[in-house]
Design an enzyme around this catalytic site. Structure first.
Site, PDB file in Angstrom:
ATOM      1  N   LYS A  33       9.549   8.247  -7.077  1.00  0.00           N
ATOM      2  CA  LYS A  33       9.575   6.778  -6.941  1.00  0.00           C
ATOM      3  C   LYS A  33      10.857   6.373  -7.671  1.00  0.00           C
ATOM      4  O   LYS A  33      10.827   5.929  -8.828  1.00  0.00           O
ATOM      5  CB  LYS A  33       8.327   6.175  -7.598  1.00  0.00           C
ATOM      6  CG  LYS A  33       8.355   4.668  -7.792  1.00  0.00           C
ATOM      7  CD  LYS A  33       8.019   3.894  -6.543  1.00  0.00           C
ATOM      8  CE  LYS A  33       8.267   2.403  -6.755  1.00  0.00           C
ATOM      9  NZ  LYS A  33       7.809   1.582  -5.649  1.00  0.00           N
ATOM     10  N   GLY A  42       9.554  -2.163  -2.764  1.00  0.00           N
ATOM     11  CA  GLY A  42       9.393  -3.388  -1.972  1.00  0.00           C
ATOM     12  C   GLY A  42       9.308  -3.084  -0.483  1.00  0.00           C
ATOM     13  O   GLY A  42       8.745  -2.078  -0.079  1.00  0.00           O
ATOM     14  N   GLY A  49       0.784  -1.240   0.000  1.00  0.00           N
ATOM     15  CA  GLY A  49       0.000   0.000   0.000  1.00  0.00           C
ATOM     16  C   GLY A  49       0.813   1.286   0.000  1.00  0.00           C
ATOM     17  O   GLY A  49       0.274   2.353   0.235  1.00  0.00           O
TER      18      GLY A  49
HETATM   19  N1  LIG Z   1      -6.461   0.869   1.989  1.00  0.00           N
HETATM   20  C1  LIG Z   1      -6.590   0.388   0.742  1.00  0.00           C
HETATM   21  N2  LIG Z   1      -7.812   0.420   0.135  1.00  0.00           N
HETATM   22  C2  LIG Z   1      -7.973  -0.055  -1.127  1.00  0.00           C
HETATM   23  N3  LIG Z   1      -6.975  -0.556  -1.874  1.00  0.00           N
HETATM   24  C3  LIG Z   1      -5.749  -0.600  -1.320  1.00  0.00           C
HETATM   25  C4  LIG Z   1      -5.483  -0.131  -0.002  1.00  0.00           C
HETATM   26  N4  LIG Z   1      -4.159  -0.307   0.266  1.00  0.00           N
HETATM   27  C5  LIG Z   1      -3.631  -0.860  -0.838  1.00  0.00           C
HETATM   28  N5  LIG Z   1      -4.571  -1.038  -1.795  1.00  0.00           N
HETATM   29  C6  LIG Z   1      -4.422  -1.632  -3.132  1.00  0.00           C
HETATM   30  O1  LIG Z   1      -3.509  -2.728  -3.006  1.00  0.00           O
HETATM   31  C7  LIG Z   1      -2.665  -2.823  -4.129  1.00  0.00           C
HETATM   32  C8  LIG Z   1      -1.231  -2.688  -3.676  1.00  0.00           C
HETATM   33  O2  LIG Z   1      -1.032  -1.384  -3.150  1.00  0.00           O
HETATM   34  P1  LIG Z   1       0.169  -0.462  -3.632  1.00  0.00           P
HETATM   35  O3  LIG Z   1       0.349  -0.540  -5.112  1.00  0.00           O
HETATM   36  O4  LIG Z   1      -0.045   0.875  -3.030  1.00  0.00           O
HETATM   37  O5  LIG Z   1       1.370  -1.244  -2.920  1.00  0.00           O
HETATM   38  P2  LIG Z   1       2.917  -0.867  -2.906  1.00  0.00           P
HETATM   39  O6  LIG Z   1       3.400  -1.161  -1.537  1.00  0.00           O
HETATM   40  O7  LIG Z   1       3.101   0.509  -3.418  1.00  0.00           O
HETATM   41  O8  LIG Z   1       3.524  -1.938  -3.930  1.00  0.00           O
HETATM   42  P3  LIG Z   1       4.957  -1.893  -4.681  1.00  0.00           P
HETATM   43  O9  LIG Z   1       5.887  -2.652  -3.790  1.00  0.00           O
HETATM   44  O10 LIG Z   1       4.667  -2.605  -5.977  1.00  0.00           O
HETATM   45  O11 LIG Z   1       5.348  -0.466  -4.886  1.00  0.00           O
HETATM   46  C9  LIG Z   1      -3.093  -1.718  -5.096  1.00  0.00           C
HETATM   47  O12 LIG Z   1      -4.019  -2.240  -6.029  1.00  0.00           O
HETATM   48  C10 LIG Z   1      -3.783  -0.703  -4.161  1.00  0.00           C
HETATM   49  O13 LIG Z   1      -4.719   0.090  -4.834  1.00  0.00           O
HETATM   50 MG   LIG Z   2       4.152   1.145  -5.060  1.00  0.00          MG
END
Ligand SMILES: Nc1ncnc2c1ncn2[C@@H]1O[C@H](COP(=O)(O)OP(=O)(O)OP(=O)(O)O)[C@@H](O)[C@H]1O
Ligand SMILES: [Mg+2]
Length: 223
Positions: free
Chosen positions: A37, A118, A14
């Site tokens: 990023k 990550g 997230g």
């Molecule tokens: N609170 C939330 N409500 C709805 N969807 C969420 C929520 N938190 C995360 N997501 C969804 O979960 C998925 C993963 O979240 P996100 O892409 O933000 O992760 P990340 O940690 O940035 O991943 P990465 O390591 O690839 O950068 C996405 O589809 C995002 O929209």
């Molecule tokens: Mg991300």
């Protein structure tokens, strides 16, 4: 104005979702915001990327050029950054990543949000992880965790590693996972019992990070 590093207990937890919500909450408070990023793996020019989502939240055009500005190190393979770089016979120059961020921090005009890659200890090369990167920048961080079964141990482990490196965790966000048998608030409270003094924010599953949710305002207060 602050610079904040957004990291997580793992990938796909997230970070981007929280960063986009935070951008909008800060902008709604009249704050100037920029976001980076620096490293993306699993990058596909034809698909929506993290940098594209951050640009949209910032209200900037999403184009190859703007994506390259936010995210100079882009790799196609959906692997850890060191492995993804190796697939392209490249290697991440750790010092160059740190310099890129330091320049952005020094010249920022408003709040600067840097999304890591990550989890806390994702490797960038054979010797450095995200932890070394955030330690070199020496800025506060937001740690994003999920609410899935097992998150309590993953989150406390990540916090312990960050604490041992003397890093400043401004806020812990529990972003509700897609399928969590444990209620979000109970998970938040369980983690908070082991992290006295740390602001632990529960972020429910939302339809869209553009939602004007009070959790984003709570996080914005720390930035
Ligand atoms: N609170 C939330 N409500 C709805 N969807 C969420 C929520 N938190 C995360 N997501 C969804 O979960 C998925 C993963 O979240 P996100 O892409 O933000 O992760 P990340 O940690 O940035 O991943 P990465 O390591 O690839 O950068 C996405 O589809 C995002 O929209
Ligand atoms: Mg991300």
């Amino acid at each position: 104005m602050s610079a904040i590093f957004v990291t997580a207990t793992g990938t796909d937890i997230g970070k981007t979702f929280v960063t986009c919500g935070l951008i909008r909450a800060l902008q709604a408070r009249g704050r100037k915001v920029a976001a980076l990023k620096p490293i993306m793996s699993g990058f596909d020019q034809a698909a929506i990327s993290d940098a594209g989502l951050l640009l949209s939240a910032l209200g900037r055009p999403v184009a190859a050029e703007t994506i390259a500005q936010l995210s100079p190190w882009r790799f196609g393979a959906p692997l850890s950054p060191d492995m993804a770089a190796a697939r392209e016979d490249r290697a991440i120059d750790f010092a160059a990543v740190v310099d890129f961020c330091r320049d952005a921090i020094a010249t920022r005009d408003g709040a600067l949000l840097i999304e890591g890659v990550g989890g806390v200890m994702a490797p960038l090369d054979a010797r450095h992880t995200v932890l070394d990167w955030v330690a070199a920048l020496d800025i506060p961080l937001v740690l994003v965790a999920g609410s899935y079964l097992g998150t309590i141990s993953h989150t406390l482990t990540a916090l312990e590693v960050l604490r041992r490196r003397g890093l400043d965790v401004a806020c812990l966000v529990i972003s509700e996972s897609a399928s969590s048998p444990a209620p979000l608030d109970e998970t938040r409270d369980a983690i908070a019992r082991f992290t006295s003094g740390l602001d632990v924010v529960a972020l429910p599953r939302l339809a869209d990070p553009a939602c004007d949710h009070p959790a984003f305002d709570r996080i914005a207060e720390q930035v």
